[in-house]
Design a protein around this motif. Structure first.
Motif, PDB file in Angstrom:
ATOM      1  N   GLN A 189     -50.769 -90.869  -7.243  1.00 51.03           N
ATOM      2  CA  GLN A 189     -50.176 -90.252  -8.413  1.00 51.03           C
ATOM      3  C   GLN A 189     -50.397 -88.744  -8.358  1.00 51.03           C
ATOM      4  O   GLN A 189     -51.491 -88.263  -8.114  1.00 51.03           O
ATOM      5  N   GLY A 190     -49.358 -87.966  -8.583  1.00 50.46           N
ATOM      6  CA  GLY A 190     -49.474 -86.516  -8.614  1.00 50.46           C
ATOM      7  C   GLY A 190     -49.273 -85.856  -7.278  1.00 50.46           C
ATOM      8  O   GLY A 190     -49.246 -84.631  -7.197  1.00 50.46           O
ATOM      9  N   GLU A 191     -49.116 -86.624  -6.210  1.00 53.61           N
ATOM     10  CA  GLU A 191     -49.025 -86.032  -4.878  1.00 53.61           C
ATOM     11  C   GLU A 191     -47.737 -85.249  -4.682  1.00 53.61           C
ATOM     12  O   GLU A 191     -47.738 -84.189  -4.073  1.00 53.61           O
ATOM     13  N   SER A 194     -47.216 -82.367 -15.553  1.00 51.65           N
ATOM     14  CA  SER A 194     -47.867 -83.454 -16.293  1.00 51.65           C
ATOM     15  C   SER A 194     -46.817 -84.230 -17.071  1.00 51.65           C
ATOM     16  O   SER A 194     -45.624 -83.922 -17.021  1.00 51.65           O
ATOM     17  N   LYS A 195     -47.261 -85.237 -17.801  1.00 48.82           N
ATOM     18  CA  LYS A 195     -46.323 -86.068 -18.556  1.00 48.82           C
ATOM     19  C   LYS A 195     -45.557 -85.214 -19.560  1.00 48.82           C
ATOM     20  O   LYS A 195     -46.142 -84.412 -20.289  1.00 48.82           O
ATOM     21  N   GLY A 229     -43.282 -94.177  -3.962  1.00 52.85           N
ATOM     22  CA  GLY A 229     -44.386 -93.559  -4.686  1.00 52.85           C
ATOM     23  C   GLY A 229     -43.933 -92.364  -5.505  1.00 52.85           C
ATOM     24  O   GLY A 229     -44.339 -92.198  -6.667  1.00 52.85           O
ATOM     25  N   ALA A 230     -43.066 -91.535  -4.924  1.00 51.97           N
ATOM     26  CA  ALA A 230     -42.543 -90.373  -5.646  1.00 51.97           C
ATOM     27  C   ALA A 230     -41.738 -90.813  -6.860  1.00 51.97           C
ATOM     28  O   ALA A 230     -41.827 -90.216  -7.942  1.00 51.97           O
ATOM     29  N   GLU A 271     -44.009 -92.028  -9.682  1.00 57.45           N
ATOM     30  CA  GLU A 271     -44.685 -90.875 -10.269  1.00 57.45           C
ATOM     31  C   GLU A 271     -43.730 -90.156 -11.228  1.00 57.45           C
ATOM     32  O   GLU A 271     -44.105 -89.765 -12.338  1.00 57.45           O
ATOM     33  N   THR A 328     -43.029 -92.232 -14.556  1.00 59.63           N
ATOM     34  CA  THR A 328     -44.132 -92.230 -15.517  1.00 59.63           C
ATOM     35  C   THR A 328     -44.314 -90.852 -16.148  1.00 59.63           C
ATOM     36  O   THR A 328     -44.611 -90.753 -17.344  1.00 59.63           O
ATOM     37  N   LYS A 329     -44.139 -89.786 -15.370  1.00 58.14           N
ATOM     38  CA  LYS A 329     -44.284 -88.445 -15.946  1.00 58.14           C
ATOM     39  C   LYS A 329     -43.129 -88.117 -16.884  1.00 58.14           C
ATOM     40  O   LYS A 329     -43.319 -87.431 -17.892  1.00 58.14           O
ATOM     41  N   THR A 347     -47.381 -99.789 -13.914  1.00 58.38           N
ATOM     42  CA  THR A 347     -46.838 -98.744 -14.794  1.00 58.38           C
ATOM     43  C   THR A 347     -46.086 -99.271 -16.002  1.00 58.38           C
ATOM     44  O   THR A 347     -45.893 -98.540 -16.977  1.00 58.38           O
TER      45      THR A 347
END
Length: 439
Positions: free
Chosen positions: A4-6, A12-13, A87-88, A91, A94-95, A136
């Motif tokens: 997460q965050g990579e 941020s959210k 993964g991207a 991420e 969710t953000k 998620t």
């Protein structure tokens, strides 16, 4: 699997900040997921979804230019990049704070040299997707199969003159339906990207339409066989890549479904950019599909009618979003469908934050459209005016016409008794002025 965050470090959210300044574009100024309108939360009315193909597979390439979007998740072997891309994507979901996503089978996993290898790739990737969904809470709004990009489909899939190709498409859809069940998809979409013709000289139109209908029947049968609980949707488009596509617009698809007795198994996924390509106004197909009880979902984008091709831009016009949401609210919502952003950032918008800015702006545009639509419906002025305009069908001969019991003989008798009708104004400008009051 990417952490997460990579990929979107520093972002941020996304928060709801109604007091934000005009230049603050990394927050929602209008979309408040928890706000209740007409007894339902805003997020339930809007059911936003991010599409996989434009947002995470898109490269910025167009018919006149090479790729411009260099995404960090597109590096490595096909399966390595597929895992990074997944993964991207989660991420990002969710953000951004959306609850749904959509994908083609070939977006999620690369195609192999055989169907068996292709399916293994898809199994591996959807196993990972299922894990991320559980972690998620993000769900699949719909799955679809890419039956148009591979060279085998250059003459169509379900309408191909070679049954061998049609059989391959059937095998691909079978797997797609298995994936939809595995991931708990709310819907499954059929888009006939090559289902049409470039020339009538080499085309048996009647045969192709019959074959397509039989193909859909096979899908219905398999859906029932495996116990898949989702809504089937067909997405109309008039042209591109074919000169003429069989699913030209909403009425063409509805007519096709009714002609072949499939209307109880399918609804429509309307893309307004496709609607304008057919020569209609933005909301035309949404209104028509809803009028027949066939509006199932919306691919929320827009285009540039002056260009005349499918540009898949993010919807930012408040007038358009108000018209769409007015129709959706009047029919009681889109569930199990939703508003899927089948849109891509411009090839000149190359920063990763542009992907967020585009979605935030479009979500705000629909939130404003929803609030406008609710005001229009709750105040009821336009509805009362329309009702009054059709009031002659509420009793007498009009009531018999409404109920389908009138005859031509009765029409003649009525005119002999009542003479020439009084022509009344349509008051179009008044309706338009009142509508603008709410924008």
């Amino acid at each position: 699997m990417a952490a997460q965050g990579e990929f979107f470090a520093g972002i941020s959210k996304i928060q709801y900040v109604p007091s934000a300044a005009a230049g603050d574009v990394m927050c929602f100024k209008h979309y408040n997921a928890e706000e209740v309108l007409m007894g339902r939360k805003m997020e339930a009315w809007l059911r936003f979804s991010v599409c996989y193909w434009h947002s995470f597979c898109g490269t910025g390439a167009d018919p006149f230019g090479f790729p411009t979007l260099q995404r960090p998740w597109n590096e490595g072997t096909p399966m390595e990049s597929a895992k990074k891309r997944l993964g991207a994507a989660f991420e990002f979901f969710t953000k951004l704070g959306v609850k749904y996503y959509t994908f083609h089978d070939r977006d999620m996993a690369p195609e192999g040299p055989t169907l068996e290898e292709t399916n293994r790739n898809l199994d591996e990737m959807t196993d990972l997707a299922l894990q991320l969904q559980c972690q998620t809470g993000v769900k699949v709004l719909w799955v679809t199969c890419n039956l148009f990009a591979h060279p085998r489909y250059m003459n169509g899939a379900a309408t191909n003159p070679d049954c061998h190709v049609l059989a391959y498409a059937g095998a691909q859809v079978k797997k797609g339906l298995d994936v939809a069940k595995k991931l708990g998809a709310d819907n499954f979409v059929f888009w006939g990207g090559r289902e049409g013709f470039l020339s009538t000289h080499n085309t048996d139109v009647a045969a192709e339409l019959k074959h397509m209908a039989n193909f859909f029947r096979m899908a219905v049968d398999y859906k029932e066989k495996i116990g898949l609980k989702c809504q089937f949707l067909i997405e109309p488009k008039p042209k591109e890549p074919c000169k003429h596509q069989y699913d030209y617009d909403a009425m063409s698809v509805i007519g096709f479904l009714k002609h072949y007795g499939l209307e109880n198994h399918f609804k429509l996924n309307i893309e307004p950019n496709h609607t304008t390509l057919a020569g209609h106004c933005y909301e035309h197909d949404i209104v028509l599909a809803s009028a027949f009880g066939m509006l199932g979902s919306v691919d929320s984008n827009t285009g540039s009618p002056d260009l005349g091709w499918d540009t898949d831009q993010f919807p930012m016009d408040i007038r358009n979003t108000t018209m769409v949401m007015k129709t959706i609210v009047e029919q009681g919502g889109l569930q199990p469908g939703g508003l899927n952003f089948d849109a891509k950032v411009r090839r000149e918008s190359t920063d990763l934050e542009d992907l967020f800015i585009a979605h935030i702006g479009a979500m705000d545009a629909f939130a404003r459209g929803l609030r406008n639509a609710v005001r229009i419906i709750e105040e009821g002025l336009l509805a009362r005016m329309v009702k009054e305009r059709y009031s002659s069908f509420s009793d007498g001969i009009g009531r018999k016409v409404e109920e389908g019991t009138a005859s031509l003989e009765e029409m003649e008798t009525f005119i002999k008794q009542n003479g020439e009708p009084k022509v009344t104004s349509g008051k179009q400008e008044k309706y338009e002025s009142i509508f603008n009051h709410y924008i």
